[in-house]
Design a protein around this motif. Sequence first.
Motif, PDB file in Angstrom:
ATOM      1  N   VAL A 112       0.714  -1.291   0.137  1.00  0.00           N
ATOM      2  CA  VAL A 112      -0.077   0.082   0.120  1.00  0.00           C
ATOM      3  C   VAL A 112       0.976   1.143   0.069  1.00  0.00           C
ATOM      4  O   VAL A 112       0.583   2.394  -0.627  1.00  0.00           O
ATOM      5  N   ASP A 113       2.061   1.189   0.596  1.00  0.00           N
ATOM      6  CA  ASP A 113       2.870   2.352   0.700  1.00  0.00           C
ATOM      7  C   ASP A 113       3.421   2.712  -0.707  1.00  0.00           C
ATOM      8  O   ASP A 113       3.561   3.870  -0.962  1.00  0.00           O
ATOM      9  N   GLN A 114       3.550   1.846  -1.540  1.00  0.00           N
ATOM     10  CA  GLN A 114       4.141   2.031  -2.753  1.00  0.00           C
ATOM     11  C   GLN A 114       2.811   2.827  -3.786  1.00  0.00           C
ATOM     12  O   GLN A 114       3.301   3.774  -4.231  1.00  0.00           O
ATOM     13  N   VAL A 115       1.524   2.399  -3.456  1.00  0.00           N
ATOM     14  CA  VAL A 115       0.544   2.912  -4.157  1.00  0.00           C
ATOM     15  C   VAL A 115       0.427   4.441  -3.620  1.00  0.00           C
ATOM     16  O   VAL A 115       0.135   5.351  -4.414  1.00  0.00           O
ATOM     17  N   GLN A 116       0.506   4.538  -2.103  1.00  0.00           N
ATOM     18  CA  GLN A 116       0.263   5.895  -1.826  1.00  0.00           C
ATOM     19  C   GLN A 116       1.487   6.933  -2.383  1.00  0.00           C
ATOM     20  O   GLN A 116       1.220   8.043  -2.392  1.00  0.00           O
ATOM     21  N   ALA A 117       2.835   6.350  -2.572  1.00  0.00           N
ATOM     22  CA  ALA A 117       3.949   6.949  -2.932  1.00  0.00           C
ATOM     23  C   ALA A 117       3.677   7.551  -4.369  1.00  0.00           C
ATOM     24  O   ALA A 117       3.889   8.688  -4.793  1.00  0.00           O
ATOM     25  N   VAL A 118       2.985   6.655  -5.224  1.00  0.00           N
ATOM     26  CA  VAL A 118       2.587   7.031  -6.695  1.00  0.00           C
ATOM     27  C   VAL A 118       1.689   8.463  -6.546  1.00  0.00           C
ATOM     28  O   VAL A 118       1.834   9.368  -7.331  1.00  0.00           O
ATOM     29  N   VAL A 119       0.341   8.385  -5.559  1.00  0.00           N
ATOM     30  CA  VAL A 119      -0.496   9.238  -5.478  1.00  0.00           C
ATOM     31  C   VAL A 119       0.256  10.569  -4.943  1.00  0.00           C
ATOM     32  O   VAL A 119      -0.234  11.581  -5.408  1.00  0.00           O
ATOM     33  N   ALA A 120       1.068  10.457  -4.078  1.00  0.00           N
ATOM     34  CA  ALA A 120       1.826  11.552  -3.335  1.00  0.00           C
ATOM     35  C   ALA A 120       2.433  12.444  -4.404  1.00  0.00           C
ATOM     36  O   ALA A 120       2.699  13.882  -4.264  1.00  0.00           O
ATOM     37  N   ALA A 121       2.987  12.069  -5.620  1.00  0.00           N
ATOM     38  CA  ALA A 121       3.581  12.696  -6.607  1.00  0.00           C
ATOM     39  C   ALA A 121       2.716  13.633  -7.103  1.00  0.00           C
ATOM     40  O   ALA A 121       3.242  14.759  -7.669  1.00  0.00           O
ATOM     41  N   HIS A 122       1.371  13.612  -6.908  1.00  0.00           N
ATOM     42  CA  HIS A 122       0.475  14.436  -7.443  1.00  0.00           C
ATOM     43  C   HIS A 122      -0.138  15.199  -6.156  1.00  0.00           C
ATOM     44  O   HIS A 122      -1.422  16.112  -6.740  1.00  0.00           O
ATOM     45  N   ALA A 123       0.373  15.433  -5.138  1.00  0.00           N
ATOM     46  CA  ALA A 123      -0.240  16.155  -3.993  1.00  0.00           C
ATOM     47  C   ALA A 123      -0.064  17.809  -4.471  1.00  0.00           C
ATOM     48  O   ALA A 123       0.535  17.963  -5.246  1.00  0.00           O
ATOM     49  N   ARG A 124      -1.091  18.229  -3.976  1.00  0.00           N
ATOM     50  CA  ARG A 124      -1.410  19.939  -4.187  1.00  0.00           C
ATOM     51  C   ARG A 124      -1.979  20.203  -5.409  1.00  0.00           C
ATOM     52  O   ARG A 124      -2.000  21.401  -5.873  1.00  0.00           O
ATOM     53  N   THR A 125      -2.128  19.131  -6.269  1.00  0.00           N
ATOM     54  CA  THR A 125      -2.725  19.257  -7.699  1.00  0.00           C
ATOM     55  C   THR A 125      -4.311  19.496  -7.445  1.00  0.00           C
ATOM     56  O   THR A 125      -4.880  18.498  -7.095  1.00  0.00           O
ATOM     57  N   PRO A 126      -4.966  20.545  -8.021  1.00  0.00           N
ATOM     58  CA  PRO A 126      -6.496  20.721  -8.126  1.00  0.00           C
ATOM     59  C   PRO A 126      -6.918  19.573  -8.411  1.00  0.00           C
ATOM     60  O   PRO A 126      -6.651  18.964  -9.638  1.00  0.00           O
ATOM     61  N   LEU A 127      -8.274  18.872  -7.867  1.00  0.00           N
ATOM     62  CA  LEU A 127      -8.624  17.615  -8.608  1.00  0.00           C
ATOM     63  C   LEU A 127      -9.290  17.966  -9.836  1.00  0.00           C
ATOM     64  O   LEU A 127      -9.272  16.880 -10.740  1.00  0.00           O
ATOM     65  N   PRO A 128      -9.880  18.988 -10.182  1.00  0.00           N
ATOM     66  CA  PRO A 128     -10.150  19.179 -11.543  1.00  0.00           C
ATOM     67  C   PRO A 128      -9.256  19.019 -12.551  1.00  0.00           C
ATOM     68  O   PRO A 128      -9.621  18.538 -13.788  1.00  0.00           O
ATOM     69  N   ARG A 129      -7.933  19.418 -12.313  1.00  0.00           N
ATOM     70  CA  ARG A 129      -6.792  19.302 -13.335  1.00  0.00           C
ATOM     71  C   ARG A 129      -6.078  17.866 -13.178  1.00  0.00           C
ATOM     72  O   ARG A 129      -5.408  17.647 -14.073  1.00  0.00           O
ATOM     73  N   LEU A 130      -6.511  17.006 -12.161  1.00  0.00           N
ATOM     74  CA  LEU A 130      -5.853  15.686 -11.889  1.00  0.00           C
ATOM     75  C   LEU A 130      -6.383  14.748 -13.114  1.00  0.00           C
ATOM     76  O   LEU A 130      -7.494  14.437 -13.218  1.00  0.00           O
ATOM     77  N   ASP A 131      -5.584  14.201 -13.600  1.00  0.00           N
ATOM     78  CA  ASP A 131      -5.562  13.351 -14.762  1.00  0.00           C
ATOM     79  C   ASP A 131      -5.790  11.909 -14.111  1.00  0.00           C
ATOM     80  O   ASP A 131      -4.751  11.210 -13.815  1.00  0.00           O
ATOM     81  N   THR A 132      -6.828  11.411 -13.759  1.00  0.00           N
ATOM     82  CA  THR A 132      -7.023  10.076 -12.987  1.00  0.00           C
ATOM     83  C   THR A 132      -6.831   8.816 -13.913  1.00  0.00           C
ATOM     84  O   THR A 132      -6.200   7.911 -13.454  1.00  0.00           O
ATOM     85  N   VAL A 133      -6.804   9.121 -15.341  1.00  0.00           N
ATOM     86  CA  VAL A 133      -6.528   8.004 -16.301  1.00  0.00           C
ATOM     87  C   VAL A 133      -5.039   7.727 -16.200  1.00  0.00           C
ATOM     88  O   VAL A 133      -4.566   6.657 -15.985  1.00  0.00           O
ATOM     89  N   SER A 134      -4.349   8.938 -16.320  1.00  0.00           N
ATOM     90  CA  SER A 134      -2.900   8.687 -16.200  1.00  0.00           C
ATOM     91  C   SER A 134      -2.447   8.273 -14.705  1.00  0.00           C
ATOM     92  O   SER A 134      -1.231   7.456 -14.726  1.00  0.00           O
ATOM     93  N   LEU A 135      -2.969   8.618 -13.795  1.00  0.00           N
ATOM     94  CA  LEU A 135      -2.640   8.196 -12.496  1.00  0.00           C
ATOM     95  C   LEU A 135      -3.048   6.760 -12.419  1.00  0.00           C
ATOM     96  O   LEU A 135      -2.185   5.858 -11.793  1.00  0.00           O
TER      97      LEU A 135
END
Length: 293
Positions: A112-135
């Motif tokens: 789980v910590d590896q998954v969280q690390a991937v998500v953490a790279a996009h921290a502080r990005t506004p949700l409307p701008r977040l590319d969920t497909v790429s994530l």
Amino acid sequence: MSTPVPERAPEQPVPTPPAGVDSFGRVVTTYSAGRARAYGGPVSPPVLSTSSIARFAERARARRNLARRQMLLTGAVVVAVVGLGWLLFVSPVLALDTAKVVVRGAGTVVAVDQVQAVVAAHARTPLPRLDTVSLRDEILDVPGVREARVTRSWPAGLSVTLVAREPVAAVPDASSGAGFALLDEDGVQVGRVDAAPPGLPAVDVPVGDKRTLAAVLGVLHELPADLLAQVEGVSAHTQDTVTMQLRDGVRVDWGNAHQTPLKSAVLNALRASPAAAGATVIDVSAPRLPITK
């Protein structure tokens, strides 16, 4: 004899009409346009009355007020659109907060910590701008992840749902000559251990024979959970010679991966039948003609 010419009567002066009356006796209006112009002939009466001029002036003021209101409304709309765009795409109000990220379905092999690390790279990005497909594609690269779904959790969170590659078999590790590789139902390695885990069948197939390995994994994937728990090991020389060794010492000749549900039902019925009590070999490769020994 000459004709006498009559004497002409003296000419009478033409009377001058009074002011405001023309030569035909009609009343006319005269005016003078200032000192520079001294025309005093007949003119038409004014077309616009005082009340008409007032109405035209009022209409002009109304048009100016309408144009002013339209300009103010347009400016307000522009300001509102710009403010909304800043709120959605720039401001930190809707920025991703890693503390509000929920990861589900990690199973036993996904870190789980590896998954969280991937998500953490996009921290502080506004949700409307977040590319969920790429994530999602980035999360699929985490070892052990088979499928992933990423959804926004407003105003600042994410929900990550995983389908983990759970191991179904332990195969001797041919690359190192020791230990076992843990494979999922698709034959993808999801881990490595020194000894086969309890409850996980050990698979013995020719090295590099992908078709035979796929047949064995296909059988294990379709087995009922209660029957799978009784399997200690599986071996096969070809894809049509799958053999299972049960934990109580019974050998089951399974054949190929076809008709697995029927073969499972026949095997359970035979093991529960008193007639097959004490049998050490059960052949269900032809499920309608099973053999016990």
